[in-house]
Structure formats: structure tokens, C-alpha cells
Design a protein around this motif. Structure first.
Motif, short mmCIF file in Angstrom:
data_model
loop_
_atom_site.label_atom_id
_atom_site.label_comp_id
_atom_site.label_asym_id
_atom_site.label_seq_id
_atom_site.Cartn_x
_atom_site.Cartn_y
_atom_site.Cartn_z
N ASN B 10 0.85 -1.19 0.10
CA ASN B 10 -0.22 -0.05 -0.10
C ASN B 10 0.69 1.19 0.00
O ASN B 10 0.58 2.30 -0.50
N GLU B 11 1.81 1.18 0.75
CA GLU B 11 2.67 2.35 0.71
C GLU B 11 3.36 2.52 -0.48
O GLU B 11 3.81 3.62 -0.91
N ALA B 12 3.94 1.51 -1.09
CA ALA B 12 4.53 1.66 -2.50
C ALA B 12 3.50 2.06 -3.56
O ALA B 12 3.97 2.79 -4.44
N ALA B 13 2.16 1.77 -3.39
CA ALA B 13 1.21 2.58 -4.07
C ALA B 13 1.19 3.99 -3.95
O ALA B 13 1.11 4.77 -4.93
N ALA B 14 1.09 4.26 -2.60
CA ALA B 14 1.03 5.76 -2.41
C ALA B 14 2.16 6.43 -2.85
O ALA B 14 2.13 7.65 -3.43
#
Lengths: 315, 394
Positions: B10-14
Motif C-alpha cells: 500500500n505504501e508503494a502504491a502511495a
């Protein structure tokens, strides 16, 4: 010789050639509201064109944007039935980042606003987007062929509220979305009617000039849906005001204890009976065989006025 | 210098969204994707991302606001999963039909009922006909990269379609892995500024968007979406190449693994590809001629790549986390469609596996492989198998 400025701008954003019915009340709303918006933008930003329109699916969308034609001289977008307020939110956010000065105007009918679009409307108002949302209220799903909405008045015939042995027609009181909007304590909420174009014009203009969200519920008779002759549109709308059926008011910042009323009789006594309003419309024809239903409608109208803080007498 | 950080999918997507610099983000929390909007709110709150973040009241309004923003002429991004994506369904068609290159990150999650927050691909697979380009990531690095790639492909003037990048719920969304964050300057070069020529709401040039298409025009509008999706095949390949040159990581429509002399090729998508490659290594040590293939781009479906792959194998065994009741898996149908008119074609078998977060074990892969081996020797008995069912509670 001095030339007087016309009371309503001569600029047009709603072009002739659209496919609305002859005598369409809501087409009058489209034309007047965009004119008022333009004047507000001119006064506020020095640019009469500084607005874009987000439109819900419905009569006015269908009649105005049949590819490859358009009746719109302003930037205009339609996406779906229930999301005009959400689309307007997105356009407004984009304009902010693009550095455009101006305001977003959203249009939805009563079905797209009171029913399927209520959630998106609430979200847009609560988030305080710089959007004026206009509900053009013709009191049923006219685009799909006259089905009742939650804004259909008590007693009205529609194709899904037909009178019959066990039915007086629509059997629920009209839902007033203006009051739901006011509960969001937004800067400006008003009702208006095509029968008082100057009042309508003033209110849309005022709404457009305010920073933040505003909501207007505007009465627009529907010729086939109300079963009225096309030349009676304005007369019927006028009778709605004069008989107490359609209240004209303004609420600022959700202050429902200080509602400003327009064309309200000083003594609270309406001079014309609602029967004068009802008898012009085929949708209420059956009520004249059911006097108790007309009485019930009167009680509901009084109750509505009571919510607005007014004791009224209906002849 | 690119920065390496240990982070959740999720952080990678953000981070990908931050690097792409969308001007409008509209999102609604849903497990397992919630961290994406949370992280983006932080970026916006800290001034690291100059964007309007609209905290909408539903996913339906999230995608609607993205449509409004994209139609007004800016880059727009959202993230969701499962029920949230299903709630967007109606507007997904419209975003594609209006040719708005919105990008969306999806934490691939099962659909109700029963309600289930864990991984499968039913959410994105069910949106395969909406006109959105679909990427599936194997790991967190791919999640980041494939979101950047999604923007580049979506905004290409030969394409102009929205794109979604899926990465598996919890297996990737909540698992930390080292991820290389590309340099902002390079990303700026790669993506450029978004300046649409077809979608804007500019009072100086008023246009009407979202018109009514009568039968005289509707079919042509839909054909243009088909054509754009066909164009996307070439554009995706070009963008993959450009990405590799700039950032050093290679992507392919279909990534093959030990397929050259394989008799059986097991095909999958997403994080399962990692497990599958390990399984193939193990079987290779045992002398079994098995290979693996990962579909990275599901829409447009890599028809030619699947045909090329099919020439190598006697059996294609599809392992997929989705089901079209009354037919079979969606990937199976697409693979079959790719091969139907080939003169020589392998056996194609479908294995429904890992629904609703059921762990996919080597044992289950063994079971699928042994069914494939049997079919190769004795012929096809059935086409669709459910693997890893707890028969004792059925």
C-alpha cells in the motif's frame, strides 16, 4: 439618452434547438439559472463565463446533449444519474489546482437529487465544495416516463402511483430536500420558482457569489407529467406560490430560526384555495372525487409550513 | 540516486501516486487498501504532494470525482478494493467511454458473500469488460512500477483509457518488502505533464462531455474504445522498454520462467507467481519438465504472447483466484480464446485456487500439476478444477 441595463443579462448559455417539450418549466430554469450565474461571475471575477456545469442524468441532460449537438455554451459534463454532486466536487478540485477563478454549477432533477443522488449531494455539501447545486423539481421521474419520486406531492397521479380502488395516487408527503440541505449548515439554501423569475435570478446570483456550497430547489412544472397544457406552465407554478403549495424562502448558514420568506402573506392566510392549483392539472383530477384526500393534502401543506416556523390558514 | 525503503504494498502504491503528481485524489477507506489514502493524506498534509485530496463519502463518489477532475483536465488517482470497486462498477464504464486516463490502485480482495477481506482477484476480474487497462503486480516493487507505467500508458494519445494496477490483499498490501523508489526527476521525465487535448472544462473553450449517443453513433464510440485498447498493446510494450531503460527493471506482457523445454506450463498472475516459480524450481530438481508464466497485463489480454507460449507446451495449467459461475475462470476463458483457431494447441486446464485468502501451498500446486500430468498422458477428463477445497466441510 441613458440606456438601462436589462434586469436579466442578454447573454445566453442555454441555446435554442434543445429537445425539451413545448412549455417545459425546467428548460426555463436552465436558461435563467445560467444567465444569473454568468452575471454573478462577471460581478465577482470580472468574467461572465467563469463557470462549468456538472449535470445529472435526467430530462434536461437528455434534451440538451444529443451527440453531435449541444445546447450548452458553457463547459458542461454529464456522467451518471446519482453523481452530479460528486462530479462537481472533482471539477471544483481540479479548477483549484489549475488556478481557475470561477464556480461550479450542478444540476439534478428531483429523482437525481432527492433520491438516487442524495448521498453524493450530502457529501458535496458537507465537504464545503465551491459548488451551487440546483435541484430542478418537476416532482417525478419525468425522463423515464412519470414515475413517483420522494419529491412527488401527496395525491399526485404518476405511472407508479396510479389512483385506484385501493390508492388515492401518491400516498406519501413531499420530501423537502432544501431542508435536508439546510441541515448541513451550508452558507446558502433557497427555494425558487419559474413563476417568479426575478426572485429566481436574484437567488441563483446570490448563491453563485457566495464562497462555498449553496443549494436551490426550484419548482419547474412538467407539461406531460403534470398533465397541463403547455401554455399553462407559468400559471400553474404561480398558483403553487399563491395557494401556499410552494414556499419561497432562503436559509443562511443553516439558521432555520431565521428563514427569510418571499411572497408570504403577512397574516399567514393564503387567499386562493389549493383547489385552484390542483384543478389545472390532470395529475390531481381524481382528487376531486376524494375530498378527504384534498383535505389531507392541505394538512400536509400546513405541517410543512409549521416546520418552516409558520402557522398558515388555507381556504 | 533512487532510494531503497522497506515498505508495504500500500505504501508503494502511495509512493507511486506521489511520484506521478496527480492534481486530484479522491478516495474512500476500504480494507485492505486504506493505507493508500492514509499515506497520501500524509503526503498532502506535509506538503510533499501538491494535490487536492477529496475525502468522499463512498467509492461511487470517489470515482465520480476522479471523472470530474480528469474531465476538467488534470491527472487523477484513486485506490480501492473489492466491494468498493464493485460500487464503482457503473462509473468505470463511463470513465473508459469518456476516455479519461484515471489510474487506480487495487488491493485485490474477494467479494461478498460471505464477506471476506482477504485476497483473490474477483474484484478486478469482474471489471474486465469496463474498458480499463489492467496490470497485476507480483511484489511491492511491481506495484509501484506498474502504477507509474499505468499513468504513462493511460495518458498516451493512442490510448486515453483508464488503468488499474492490482496487487494482492495482505500478501502484498500489508507485507513489507524492500522497494526502490525512483528519482522524482526521472519520473517527471518519464511521465511529463498531463495536458489533454480532448477533455477539459475550460470556460475559454467550452465543450460538452458525456453526451447521449443514439444508435447512429453509439457503436462507433464503443469501437473507438476497442481500438484504443488494441493500440494499448503496442504502447504498453514501448512503455515497458522506456521504463527499463530509465529505471532498469524489465516488464513483459507475459513473463515466462523455465518454459523453453517445458511440457507443462503453469500460468498465473499476481503474487502467486512468486510461489509458483519456487515450485517450478523444486519440480525441476526432481526432473519434471514444468515451467511457469505470469500474466502482467490482463487487459488488453496478451493474445499473441499466449499463442507463442502455447507452442512450447503440451499442457497449459491456469491457476486463478476468480470464478465466473457457470463457465469457469476468467483467465482460462481468455487463454482458450487466444488459442481457439490455432492449428495445434495444447490442453488447457483451469484450476480455481486460493479464493478469499486461502493459502496456496506447494501441496495444492502438486495436486494441480498431477492432474495436468494425467491429462497429458490420458487425455482431458474435466476442464475446471477447484483446488484446496476442504471437502470435509462441504
Amino acid at each position: 439618452m441613458a440606456v438601462r441595463k436589462p434586469p436579466i443579462t442578454t447573454r445566453e448559455y442555454w441555446a435554442p434547438g434543445h429537445a425539451a417539450c413545448a412549455g417545459c418549466g425546467c428548460a426555463i430554469i436552465m436558461r435563467l439559472a445560467t444567465k444569473a450565474f454568468s452575471e454573478a461571475m462577471e460581478e465577482k471575477y470580472g468574467d461572465p463565463d467563469a463557470f462549468a456545469i456538472a449535470h445529472a442524468t435526467g430530462c434536461m441532460e437528455v434534451v440538451s446533449a444529443v451527440f453531435p449537438y449541444t445546447a450548452w455554451k458553457a463547459p458542461w459534463i454529464h456522467v451518471a444519474f446519482e453523481n452530479a454532486a460528486a462530479v462537481a466536487s472533482g471539477v471544483e478540485a481540479a479548477w483549484k489546482k489549475l488556478g481557475y477563478k470561477g464556480k461550479i454549477l450542478a444540476f439534478g432533477g428531483d429523482g437525481g437529487t432527492a433520491d438516487i443522488g442524495l448521498q453524493a449531494l450530502s457529501g458535496m455539501l458537507e465537504r464545503r465544495h465551491n459548488v451551487v447545486y440546483i435541484m430542478y423539481d418537476n416532482e417525478a421521474y419525468m425522463n423515464t416516463g412519470i414515475q413517483r419520486s420522494s419529491s412527488t406531492p401527496y395525491g399526485a397521479w404518476t405511472t407508479t402511483s396510479p389512483p385506484g380502488k385501493y390508492s388515492i395516487g401518491e400516498d406519501k408527503p413531499k420530501k423537502w430536500v432544501a431542508l435536508i440541505a439546510a441541515a448541513h449548515q451550508i452558507p446558502y439554501v433557497a427555494t425558487a420558482s419559474i413563476a417568479d423569475p426575478y426572485d429566481l435570478y436574484r437567488k441563483v446570483k446570490k448563491a453563485a457569489k457566495i464562497d462555498g456550497p449553496a443549494f436551490l430547489q426550484i419548482h419547474g412544472p412538467c407539461v406531460p407529467g403534470w398533465r397541463i397544457p403547455p401554455e399553462k406552465t407559468v400559471e400553474v407554478a404561480k398558483l403553487a406560490i399563491e395557494t401556499g403549495v410552494w414556499p419561497l424562502f432562503e436559509i443562511e448558514n443553516g439558521d432555520i430560526r431565521n428563514i427569510k420568506f418571499q411572497r408570504f402573506p403577512k397574516d399567514g392566510k393564503f387567499k386562493k384555495p389549493i383547489e385552484e392549483y390542483l384543478k389545472l392539472q390532470g395529475r390531481f383530477k381524481h382528487l376531486f372525487k376524494r375530498p378527504e384526500a384534498i383535505q389531507e393534502l392541505k394538512e400536509q401543506i400546513k405541517a410543512m409550513w409549521k416546520v418552516l416556523g409558520k402557522e398558515v390558514e388555507l381556504p | 540516486m533512487p532510494m531503497r525503503k522497506v515498505m508495504k504494498g500500500n505504501e508503494a502504491a502511495a509512493w507511486a501516486a506521489k511520484l506521478a503528481k496527480p492534481k486530484v485524489i479522491a478516495a474512500f477507506p476500504i480494507t485492505p487498501s486504506t493505507l493508500v489514502p492514509e499515506k497520501i493524506s500524509e503526503f498532502v498534509a506535509n506538503g510533499e504532494l501538491d494535490a487536492e485530496f477529496i475525502k468522499v463519502e463512498s467509492e461511487h463518489s470517489a470515482i465520480s470525482a476522479c471523472v470530474g477532475a480528469s474531465a476538467a483536465g488534470v491527472r487523477a488517482f484513486t485506490a480501492t478494493a473489492s466491494q468498493g470497486l464493485a460500487l464503482m462498477h457503473e462509473i468505470l464504464f463511463i470513465a473508459a467511454g469518456m476516455r479519461l486516463p484515471i489510474v487506480m490502485a487495487i488491493g485485490n480482495r474477494a467479494l461478498s458473500a460471505p464477506i471476506n477481506i482477504w485476497n483473490d482477484w474477483q474484484d478486478t476480474i469482474s471489471e474486465r469488460d469496463t474498458g480499463w487497462i489492467q496490470f497485476y503486480a507480483e511484489n511491492n516493487q511491481e506495484a509501484l512500477d506498474l502504477i507509474l507505467i499505468a499513468f504513462k500508458v493511460a495518458e498516451d494519445e493512442r490510448v486515453l483509457l483508464p488503468a488499474m494496477t492490482g496487487f494482492d490483499a495482505f500478501i502484498l498490501t500489508h507485507t513489507v518488502e524492500p522497494v526502490e523508489i525512483p528519482d522524482q526527476e526521472l519520473v517527471d521525465e518519464f511521465l511529463g505533464e498531463y495536458k489533454p487535448k480532448h477533455a477539459y472544462l475550460d470556460p475559454k473553450r467550452p465543450i460538452t462531455q458525456g453526451t447521449l449517443g443514439f444508435p447512429a453513433h453509439y457503436m462507433e464510440a464503443r469501437y473507438k474504445v476497442w481500438e484504443a485498447m488494441e493500440n494499448a498493446r503496442q504502447v504498453i510494450k514501448e512503455v515497458f522498454e522506456e521504463f527499463e531503460k530509465k529505471f532498469g527493471r524489465k516488464y513483459q506482457m507475459v513473463e515466462e520462467y523455465k518454459t523453453d523445454d517445458a511440457e507443462i506450463v503453469m500460468i498465473t498472475m499476481g503474487s502467486l507467481a512468486g510461489t509458483l516459480k519456487e515450485f517450478v524450481d523444486k519440480k525441476r530438481e526432481e526432473g519434471v519438465k514444468v515451467g511457469a508464466a505470469k500474466i502482467t497485463v490482463y487487459r488488453p489480454f496478451p493474445i499473441e504472447e499466449i499463442r507463442a507460449l502455447a507452442k512450447k507446451a503440451k499442457v497449459l495449467a491456469i491457476l486463478e483466484k476468480d470464478i465466473s459461475f457457470g463457465s469457469g475462470g476468467a483467465v482460462f476463458a481468455d487463454v482458450a480464446r487466444s488459442l481457439i483457431n490455432e492449428k495445434e494447441k495444447p490442453i488447457v486446464l483451469d484450476f480455481i485456487i486460493g479464493l478469499g485468502g486461502r493459502d496456496v501451498t506447494f501441496g495444492q500446486l502438486e495436486e494441480a500439476l498431477s492432474i495436468a500430468e494425467k491429462a497429458m498422458k490420458e487425455g482431458v477428463e474435466e476442464e475446471v478444477y477447484w483446488i484446496g477445497l476442504r471437502k470435509e466441510i462441504l
